[in-house]
Design an enzyme around this catalytic site. Structure first.
Site, PDB file in Angstrom:
ATOM      1  N   GLY A  58      48.008 -21.178  38.901  1.00 33.85           N
ATOM      2  CA  GLY A  58      49.463 -21.304  38.966  1.00 33.85           C
ATOM      3  C   GLY A  58      50.217 -20.070  38.550  1.00 33.85           C
ATOM      4  CG  HIS A 102      82.361 -37.689  54.520  1.00 32.63           C
ATOM      5  ND1 HIS A 102      82.953 -36.678  53.805  1.00 32.63           N
ATOM      6  CD2 HIS A 102      83.084 -38.818  54.269  1.00 32.63           C
ATOM      7  CE1 HIS A 102      84.003 -37.168  53.159  1.00 32.63           C
ATOM      8  NE2 HIS A 102      84.102 -38.463  53.419  1.00 32.63           N
ATOM      9  N   GLY A 111      67.412 -14.238  31.447  1.00 39.57           N
ATOM     10  CA  GLY A 111      68.138 -14.342  30.190  1.00 39.57           C
ATOM     11  C   GLY A 111      69.233 -15.388  30.227  1.00 39.57           C
ATOM     12  CB  SER A 136      55.171  -9.086  37.143  1.00 44.84           C
ATOM     13  OG  SER A 136      55.863 -10.327  37.079  1.00 44.84           O
TER      14      SER A 136
END
Length: 462
Positions: A42, A446, A187, A147
């Site tokens: 994952g 709608h 953040g 990363s």
């Protein structure tokens, strides 16, 4: 070391890009292995990123609504309290279930899952340091290692007082004051969690705007809304140092020619992420990451400078988004299998899961001006939307940007409830080259939030 095993494809990394690539390759008949160094598949997204952060955002939003909004709907709850331990336990259960599902997905497609740290040992060979260590021969290799949080020079993470997003998902109590370095989406989202639960949140950002990549009009509205919610923003402010001492974090900042010290109970550093390439052995095959960005250069088919090795997701240039990684994983797998594979980078949505949500795709108004593209805009506020009225949240608007001559949709920018879901219609429109007239002429149910897209398209037809 055990004898080498032969595969059509070895994927290094089991995150959204890696596991999607592996599953697609196996569907197309390739003998595939996926190597993951962590105990669970994952990647960052499912384990310490997208999924746990959204679980906490949803839990904290329910808490906030119960405290502030339920009474307006005629719902009386009495005193509302928060159980941080149970909230974290729920978040962990969500993560566990989804990571288990990834393993089941790969097993169902007969992808071999190998746990260990993978390193290139040649253009067609991968070494895995596990128990036992293995050598994998591969006709093709996809690098999908992801990363890691970027740090600020002079502000090393200590995991307790000065933390990255990973630790901010695991606080065992609400910090009375939370400082956040960086006004990007990570953040702002994590700040929203802890603000709703009772923290005083201060965001320190070097730039004059938050989430600087979004459309300026949307960004300015989001900034106003977040200030009303209680966020404190210190924009155009630079952090020079930070030190944890006496149970507090003292942060030295500079704004213009003024320097001062800010004090927080916890400091969250969210200044971006950097590609995780250092363990991959790129030098052994002559692949050199870009010295400025750290990304691995690739062509339109995601190939690196070595034709049998591909790089996707956070390793490849572009936004560090899970869905971008998944799209690249599919494209690379299909190319390897001899089929067409390509990613339309003009149709990748970006979403900020604040309240209100912000979602966008395509060009911003600033970008079309910069490129000299003749354009029109159409906007529609949620104050005029029936579903938003019923829901009790009319903050925000939809903004569409179309080409003045061709009518083609160039960009869509939404701030408001359900924006994350609504943006899919605009993504599809850009993918298929639709125009404002197409959106305006499409019948929408709608009442729905999505009617605002239709109304904005009507407003932009000039």
């Amino acid at each position: 070391m055990a004898a080498a095993s032969a595969y059509d494809l070895v994927v290094i990394g089991g995150g959204p890009g890696g596991y999607t690539a592996a599953a697609r390759a196996a569907q197309l008949g390739l003998k595939t292995a996926c190597v993951e160094k962590q105990p669970r598949l994952g990647g960052v997204c499912l384990n310490v990123g997208c999924i746990p952060s959204k679980a906490l955002l949803d839990s904290s939003e329910y808490f906030h609504l119960a405290k502030t909004q339920f009474v307006g709907h005629g719902i009386r709850t009495g005193e509302v309290a928060i159980d941080i331990a149970e909230m974290m336990a729920r978040k962990d259960r969500v993560v566990q279930e989804l990571t288990d599902n990834v393993a089941k997905l790969l097993q169902a497609h007969k992808v071999e899952i190998i746990h260990g740290t993978a390193r290139l040992a040649g253009r067609d060979r991968v070494e895995v340091s596990g128990d036992p260590p293995r050598t994998l021969d591969a006709k093709n290799i996809i690098l999908a290692a992801g990363s890691e949080p970027a740090s600020v020079p002079g502000l090393p993470f200590d995991g307790k007082m000065i933390v990255s997003s990973t630790e901010a998902l695991q606080f065992d109590s609400v910090p009375p004051s939370l400082g956040i370095i960086g006004g990007g989406y990570i953040g702002i989202e994590l700040g929203s969690v802890w603000l709703r639960l009772g923290a005083q949140v201060t965001v320190i950002e070097m730039l004059p705007d938050i989430v600087a990549t979004m459309d300026g009009q949307v960004g300015r509205r989001l900034l106003r809304v977040l200030k009303k919610q209680g966020f404190i923003f210190r924009l155009e402010t630079r952090v020079t140092s930070a030190k944890a001492e006496g149970g507090k974090v003292n942060v030295q900042v500079e704004a213009g020619d003024k320097a001062e010290t800010l004090e927080f109970d916890r400091l969250l550093v969210c200044v971006g992420r950097r590609p995780l390439t250092r363990e991959l052995g790129l030098e052994s095959v002559g692949i050199a990451p870009d010295p400025g960005t750290g990304f691995i250069p690739v062509d339109a088919a995601l190939r690196t400078s070595v034709p049998t090795i591909y790089a996707i997701g956070d390793l490849a240039p572009g936004p560090m988004l899970a869905h971008k990684a998944s799209a690249e994983g599919i494209a690379a797998a299909q190319t390897i299998a001899g089929k067409f594979g390509e990613v339309n980078y003009d149709a990748i949505p970006a979403i900020v899961y604040t309240a209100p949500e912000v979602a966008s795709v395509g060009l911003t108004e600033e970008q079309v001006k910069e490129r000299g593209i003749p354009y029109v805009t159409g906007a529609y506020p949620f104050t005029g939307n029936g579903r938003a009225k019923c829901f009790g949240d009319t903050e925000g608007f939809v903004k569409l940007i179309g080409h003045q001559k061709t009518d083609r949709l160039l960009g869509a920018h939404i701030i408001g409830a359900r924006a994350a879901e609504m943006i899919a219609e605009a993504v599809l429109a850009i993918e298929f080259g639709a125009g404002l007239e197409d959106l305006a002429g499409t019948v929408h149910g709608h009442p729905t939030f999505a009617e605002a897209l239709m109304e904005a398209a009507m407003a932009g037809r000039k």
